[in-house]
Design a protein around this motif. Structure first.
Motif, short mmCIF file in Angstrom:
data_model
loop_
_atom_site.label_atom_id
_atom_site.label_comp_id
_atom_site.label_asym_id
_atom_site.label_seq_id
_atom_site.Cartn_x
_atom_site.Cartn_y
_atom_site.Cartn_z
N LYS A 125 0.48 -1.59 0.04
CA LYS A 125 0.15 -0.04 -0.19
C LYS A 125 1.01 0.80 -0.39
O LYS A 125 2.32 1.52 0.57
N TYR A 126 0.42 2.47 -0.44
CA TYR A 126 1.34 3.22 -0.40
C TYR A 126 1.28 4.26 1.04
O TYR A 126 0.06 4.11 2.22
N MET A 127 2.29 4.58 0.72
CA MET A 127 2.21 5.98 1.88
C MET A 127 2.96 7.25 1.52
O MET A 127 3.40 7.27 0.55
N LEU A 128 2.78 8.22 3.10
CA LEU A 128 2.76 9.36 2.50
C LEU A 128 4.98 9.46 2.28
O LEU A 128 5.16 8.98 3.05
N THR A 129 5.61 10.33 1.58
CA THR A 129 6.68 10.69 0.95
C THR A 129 6.78 11.66 2.34
O THR A 129 6.03 12.69 2.59
N PRO A 130 8.35 11.50 2.59
CA PRO A 130 8.12 13.75 3.57
C PRO A 130 7.76 13.97 2.90
O PRO A 130 7.00 15.69 3.21
N LEU A 131 7.76 14.90 1.88
CA LEU A 131 7.08 16.16 0.65
C LEU A 131 5.91 15.98 0.71
O LEU A 131 4.96 16.88 0.69
N GLY A 132 5.19 14.84 0.86
CA GLY A 132 3.29 14.37 0.75
C GLY A 132 2.92 14.40 2.32
O GLY A 132 1.77 15.07 2.93
N GLU A 133 4.26 14.11 3.44
CA GLU A 133 3.52 15.03 4.97
C GLU A 133 3.70 15.90 5.07
O GLU A 133 3.10 16.54 5.85
N GLN A 134 4.72 17.05 4.63
CA GLN A 134 4.44 18.22 4.32
C GLN A 134 3.65 19.16 4.10
O GLN A 134 2.52 19.86 4.60
N GLU A 135 3.01 18.20 2.50
CA GLU A 135 1.54 18.75 1.92
C GLU A 135 1.31 18.51 3.05
O GLU A 135 0.15 19.62 3.18
N LEU A 136 0.69 17.94 3.35
CA LEU A 136 -0.45 17.34 3.86
C LEU A 136 -0.63 18.17 4.70
O LEU A 136 -2.13 18.72 5.62
N THR A 137 0.14 18.55 5.92
CA THR A 137 0.89 19.36 7.27
C THR A 137 0.14 20.73 7.13
O THR A 137 -0.98 21.75 7.53
N GLU A 138 0.80 21.11 5.35
CA GLU A 138 0.31 22.29 5.24
C GLU A 138 -0.48 23.23 4.79
O GLU A 138 -1.23 24.25 4.79
N ASN A 139 -1.77 21.86 4.47
CA ASN A 139 -2.75 21.67 4.39
C ASN A 139 -4.14 21.09 4.82
O ASN A 139 -5.04 20.54 4.10
N GLU A 140 -3.64 21.31 5.80
CA GLU A 140 -4.79 21.10 6.70
C GLU A 140 -6.38 21.30 6.60
O GLU A 140 -7.23 20.46 6.93
N TYR A 141 -6.80 22.03 6.00
CA TYR A 141 -8.25 22.47 5.96
C TYR A 141 -8.79 21.70 5.16
O TYR A 141 -10.09 21.21 4.73
N VAL A 142 -8.07 21.04 3.91
CA VAL A 142 -8.95 20.15 3.32
C VAL A 142 -9.05 18.43 3.68
O VAL A 142 -10.71 18.53 3.54
N PRO A 143 -8.70 18.47 4.64
CA PRO A 143 -9.29 17.35 5.89
C PRO A 143 -10.24 16.82 6.30
O PRO A 143 -11.08 16.71 6.52
N TYR A 144 -10.13 18.53 6.44
CA TYR A 144 -11.27 19.36 7.86
C TYR A 144 -12.39 19.69 6.59
O TYR A 144 -13.15 19.54 7.48
N MET A 145 -12.54 20.06 6.36
CA MET A 145 -13.46 20.33 5.25
C MET A 145 -14.00 18.86 4.42
O MET A 145 -15.01 19.59 4.28
N HIS A 146 -13.39 17.89 4.39
CA HIS A 146 -14.20 16.81 3.69
C HIS A 146 -14.91 16.19 5.00
O HIS A 146 -16.21 15.82 4.31
N ALA A 147 -14.45 16.15 5.68
CA ALA A 147 -15.04 15.96 7.22
C ALA A 147 -16.14 16.55 7.50
O ALA A 147 -17.37 16.12 8.25
N HIS A 148 -16.04 17.86 6.80
CA HIS A 148 -17.50 18.95 7.63
C HIS A 148 -18.20 18.97 6.23
O HIS A 148 -18.49 20.21 6.07
N ARG A 149 -17.98 18.55 5.36
CA ARG A 149 -18.60 19.05 3.66
C ARG A 149 -20.11 19.10 3.97
O ARG A 149 -20.60 19.50 3.00
N HIS A 150 -20.81 18.57 4.75
CA HIS A 150 -22.09 18.73 4.79
C HIS A 150 -22.51 20.36 5.46
O HIS A 150 -23.95 20.64 5.49
#
Length: 353
Positions: free
Chosen positions: A169-194
């Protein structure tokens, strides 16, 4: 552009690439992917493809758009790419991605994800699979799952495991981890998308206000929409935004503010239509009253003190009708959350009669 450039084949973006026959088993039938979501309901809306959405939203500083950042989040769960089942419809209906596998490969090519090492993945294998691997390497197959995993990790070389462990399975690279950390609004809004505010709305606000924390931007947008709806007499939409604001404050651990907004929702429900109600037994929302009960217990606000606080909060809004005064509504709420549900409902029926 040269003459022969006109005849060059246009490159198809990963999100729209044709799905190979051997990968179609990971998707629903083609008929499932309609051009609209919730068709035939009041919530119907067209599907905006990923490529179309890129024209009205902004990429991160590394070039990723919200849908791609959300794929990074899913790669932290240790389940992508799928080895069975099908990719959820949200990738199409919410994010406009038809070919999820091609998008994952694109993220891999750009260095945001990679396959997890075999030793990291074996803990997710089933016991039968672990025993099969142990037998392959002539190791004992007895013991609990944790024992089997540890035996493989301690006795088999990494290189040998890499050649035989299935379904990595896939995992994040350090670059991916940094990208996700800096854009945490995306998973936050996904969880509050209604809610009325979408991840794309917030994406634009962040681009315009890069130095402002996304939660403040979201709160300010909620506030703006709430005032706008109530001023326009759109009390139903105003109620829904108020509910989103109450849940926001609850998550932000601001219980007093959350309690006040939850109480305002009950007040709006009590006064949403003129008496007599069509159904007086279904005016109160139990889930919201349960929130009020838990918060009042948490902050130690009960009895007359709770009535006074709720009454003060209710005085800040103007419902469509005035079936119940602020004091009456505050009393009904306090009685309900104090464990006297039947008595609170009786007070509503008395007014209705």
């Amino acid at each position: 552009m040269g003459f022969f450039d006109f005849f060059k084949k246009k490159k198809i973006p990963p999100s729209e690439a044709p799905i190979p026959e051997d990968e179609k088993k990971f998707y629903q039938p083609d008929s499932y992917y309609t051009q609209g979501a919730f068709q035939g309901t009041m919530f119907a809306r067209p599907v905006v493809t990923f490529e179309e959405r890129k024209k009205t939203t902004y990429s991160s500083k590394r070039g990723l758009y919200p849908a791609e950042i959300m794929l990074l989040k899913y790669c932290t769960y240790g389940t992508y790419p799928l080895s069975s089942g099908s990719y959820p419809g949200l990738w199409w209906f919410q994010y406009g991605i038809r070919n999820v596998i091609a998008m994952l490969k694109s993220l891999e090519e750009r260095g945001f994800i990679c396959y997890a090492p075999a030793k990291q993945h074996i803990s997710r294998l089933k016991v039968a699979q672990l025993k099969e691997l142990l037998a392959y390497f002539n190791l004992p197959v007895s013991g609990k799952k944790a024992d089997l995993v540890e035996r493989l990790q301690n006795n088999v070389a990494d290189a040998d495991l890499e050649t035989v462990v299935p379904d990595k399975k896939y995992m994040l690279t350090p670059l991916g981890e940094q990208e996700l950390t800096e854009n945490e609004y995306v998973p936050y809004m996904h969880a509050h998308r209604h809610t009325e505010v979408s991840v794309y709305d917030l994406n634009v606000l962040i681009h315009k206000n890069p130095s402002v924390p996304f939660r403040k931007l979201l709160w300010d947008e909620y506030t703006r929409l709430c005032l706008e709806h109530f001023r326009a007499g759109e009390n139903g939409s105003g109620r829904n935004i108020t509910l989103a604001m109450a849940r926001f404050l609850k998550e932000e651990r601001q219980p007093e503010g959350a309690l006040g907004l939850f109480a305002q929702i009950v007040y709006l429900d009590l006064n949403r239509e003129p008496l007599p109600f069509a159904d007086p037994d279904h005016v109160l929302a139990p889930a919201i009253l349960d929130d009020i009960s838990r918060i009042s217990e948490q902050i130690g606000c009960k009895g007359n003190r709770l009535i006074d606080y709720i009454e003060w909060c209710l005085g800040k809004i103007r419902p469509a009708y005035k079936n119940y005064t602020e004091t009456e509504a505050a009393t009904i709420i306090t009685i309900y959350v104090s464990g006297h549900k039947d008595r609170a409902e009786q007070m509503i029926r008395q007014k209705w009669q």
